[in-house]
Design a protein around this motif. Structure first.
Motif, short mmCIF file in Angstrom:
data_model
loop_
_atom_site.label_atom_id
_atom_site.label_comp_id
_atom_site.label_asym_id
_atom_site.label_seq_id
_atom_site.Cartn_x
_atom_site.Cartn_y
_atom_site.Cartn_z
N LEU A 84 -22.10 -10.77 -37.59
CA LEU A 84 -22.87 -10.49 -36.38
C LEU A 84 -24.31 -10.99 -36.50
O LEU A 84 -24.86 -11.56 -35.56
N ARG A 85 -24.93 -10.77 -37.67
CA ARG A 85 -26.30 -11.26 -37.87
C ARG A 85 -26.34 -12.78 -37.77
O ARG A 85 -27.27 -13.35 -37.19
N GLN A 86 -25.33 -13.45 -38.31
CA GLN A 86 -25.28 -14.91 -38.23
C GLN A 86 -25.13 -15.36 -36.78
O GLN A 86 -25.75 -16.35 -36.37
N LEU A 87 -24.33 -14.65 -36.01
CA LEU A 87 -24.18 -14.98 -34.58
C LEU A 87 -25.50 -14.82 -33.84
O LEU A 87 -25.86 -15.66 -33.01
N GLU A 88 -26.23 -13.76 -34.15
CA GLU A 88 -27.53 -13.53 -33.51
C GLU A 88 -28.52 -14.65 -33.84
O GLU A 88 -29.27 -15.10 -32.99
N ARG A 89 -28.51 -15.09 -35.08
CA ARG A 89 -29.46 -16.14 -35.51
C ARG A 89 -29.15 -17.49 -34.90
O ARG A 89 -30.02 -18.34 -34.78
N ARG A 90 -27.91 -17.70 -34.54
CA ARG A 90 -27.52 -19.01 -33.98
C ARG A 90 -28.23 -19.33 -32.68
O ARG A 90 -28.29 -20.47 -32.28
N GLY A 91 -28.71 -18.31 -32.00
CA GLY A 91 -29.45 -18.56 -30.76
C GLY A 91 -28.55 -18.72 -29.55
O GLY A 91 -27.39 -18.35 -29.56
N ALA A 92 -29.10 -19.31 -28.52
CA ALA A 92 -28.43 -19.37 -27.22
C ALA A 92 -27.92 -20.76 -26.89
O ALA A 92 -27.91 -21.17 -25.75
N GLU A 93 -27.49 -21.53 -27.89
CA GLU A 93 -26.96 -22.87 -27.59
C GLU A 93 -25.74 -22.78 -26.67
O GLU A 93 -25.56 -23.59 -25.79
N TYR A 94 -24.90 -21.77 -26.88
CA TYR A 94 -23.76 -21.46 -26.01
C TYR A 94 -23.75 -19.96 -25.82
O TYR A 94 -23.97 -19.22 -26.76
N VAL A 95 -23.49 -19.51 -24.59
CA VAL A 95 -23.42 -18.07 -24.35
C VAL A 95 -22.08 -17.57 -24.86
O VAL A 95 -21.02 -17.96 -24.37
N ARG A 96 -22.16 -16.74 -25.87
CA ARG A 96 -20.98 -16.08 -26.43
C ARG A 96 -21.34 -14.61 -26.58
O ARG A 96 -22.37 -14.27 -27.16
N ARG A 97 -20.51 -13.74 -26.04
CA ARG A 97 -20.78 -12.31 -26.09
C ARG A 97 -19.56 -11.56 -26.61
O ARG A 97 -18.44 -11.80 -26.15
N ILE A 98 -19.82 -10.67 -27.55
CA ILE A 98 -18.79 -9.77 -28.05
C ILE A 98 -19.04 -8.42 -27.40
O ILE A 98 -20.16 -7.90 -27.43
N VAL A 99 -17.99 -7.85 -26.80
CA VAL A 99 -18.11 -6.59 -26.09
C VAL A 99 -17.15 -5.59 -26.72
O VAL A 99 -15.93 -5.77 -26.66
N LEU A 100 -17.69 -4.56 -27.34
CA LEU A 100 -16.88 -3.50 -27.92
C LEU A 100 -16.64 -2.45 -26.84
O LEU A 100 -17.60 -1.93 -26.25
N LEU A 101 -15.37 -2.13 -26.56
CA LEU A 101 -15.02 -1.15 -25.53
C LEU A 101 -14.47 0.11 -26.22
O LEU A 101 -13.56 0.01 -27.04
N GLY A 102 -15.01 1.25 -25.88
CA GLY A 102 -14.51 2.51 -26.45
C GLY A 102 -15.62 3.51 -26.60
O GLY A 102 -16.72 3.35 -26.07
N ASN A 103 -15.32 4.57 -27.35
CA ASN A 103 -16.31 5.63 -27.55
C ASN A 103 -16.28 6.19 -28.96
O ASN A 103 -16.60 7.35 -29.18
N ASP A 104 -15.92 5.37 -29.93
CA ASP A 104 -15.88 5.78 -31.32
C ASP A 104 -17.32 5.95 -31.84
O ASP A 104 -18.09 4.99 -31.88
N GLU A 105 -17.67 7.18 -32.22
CA GLU A 105 -19.05 7.50 -32.64
C GLU A 105 -19.47 6.70 -33.87
O GLU A 105 -20.60 6.21 -33.94
N ALA A 106 -18.61 6.59 -34.87
CA ALA A 106 -18.96 5.85 -36.10
C ALA A 106 -19.23 4.38 -35.78
O ALA A 106 -20.18 3.79 -36.31
#
Length: 159
Positions: A107-129
């Protein structure tokens, strides 16, 4: 973590794309309702939207649930997102517990890559941990699905 309210009639896709982070957490008790909403958007708009389940791996919503090879685990899916050279929304349903060290590194590597292409990971749920493990990295959207089952009207979900 930035919390934003989400009503069934709001434009969820635009909020995810406009988020400051590659990672978004949508807190919901009804992830399948949101997956169906995204399935409709993907088929209607032609956008690349995928869904990941622990037992099925990564699948394309636009292409009628076609399986993406080599994306069985969370880390495998994160690597696929990192290598992707196009726009994509990656919904992840059923991720349980905190992300491990390798997944957080990806995830940190994805963040550092910047906005050359819009890619989004969406976690769906309600797991507290899970929410605690990503709170510093994710934009947070909370659903408020009250008043019955949402229905599609003029391209928007209404209750």
């Amino acid at each position: 973590m930035k919390a934003v309210g989400l009503q069934p009639g709001s434009d969820t896709l635009e909020r995810i794309v406009a988020a400051d982070s590659v990672l978004t957490m949508i807190k919901t008790d009804q992830p399948e309702v949101l997956v169906e909403q995204f399935r409709h958007v993907a088929r209607r708009s032609g956008q690349s939207v995928y869904v990941w389940y622990p037992d099925k791996g990564l699948r394309s919503l636009r292409e009628g649930d076609v399986r993406v090879p080599g994306c069985r685990g969370v880390g495998d899916t994160f690597r696929y997102v990192m290598q992707s050279m196009h726009f994509g929304i990656y919904l992840m349903v059923g991720v349980r517990g905190a992300l491990n060290r390798a997944e957080q590194t990806l995830l940190r590597q994805l963040e550092r890559r910047g906005a050359e292409y819009v890619r989004r990971i969406v976690l769906l749920g309600n797991d507290e941990a899970l929410m605690k493990s990503v709170e510093a990295k994710a934009s947070m959207i909370e659903t408020e699905m009250e008043g019955g089952r949402p229905r599609l009207r003029d391209g928007r979900w209404v209750v």
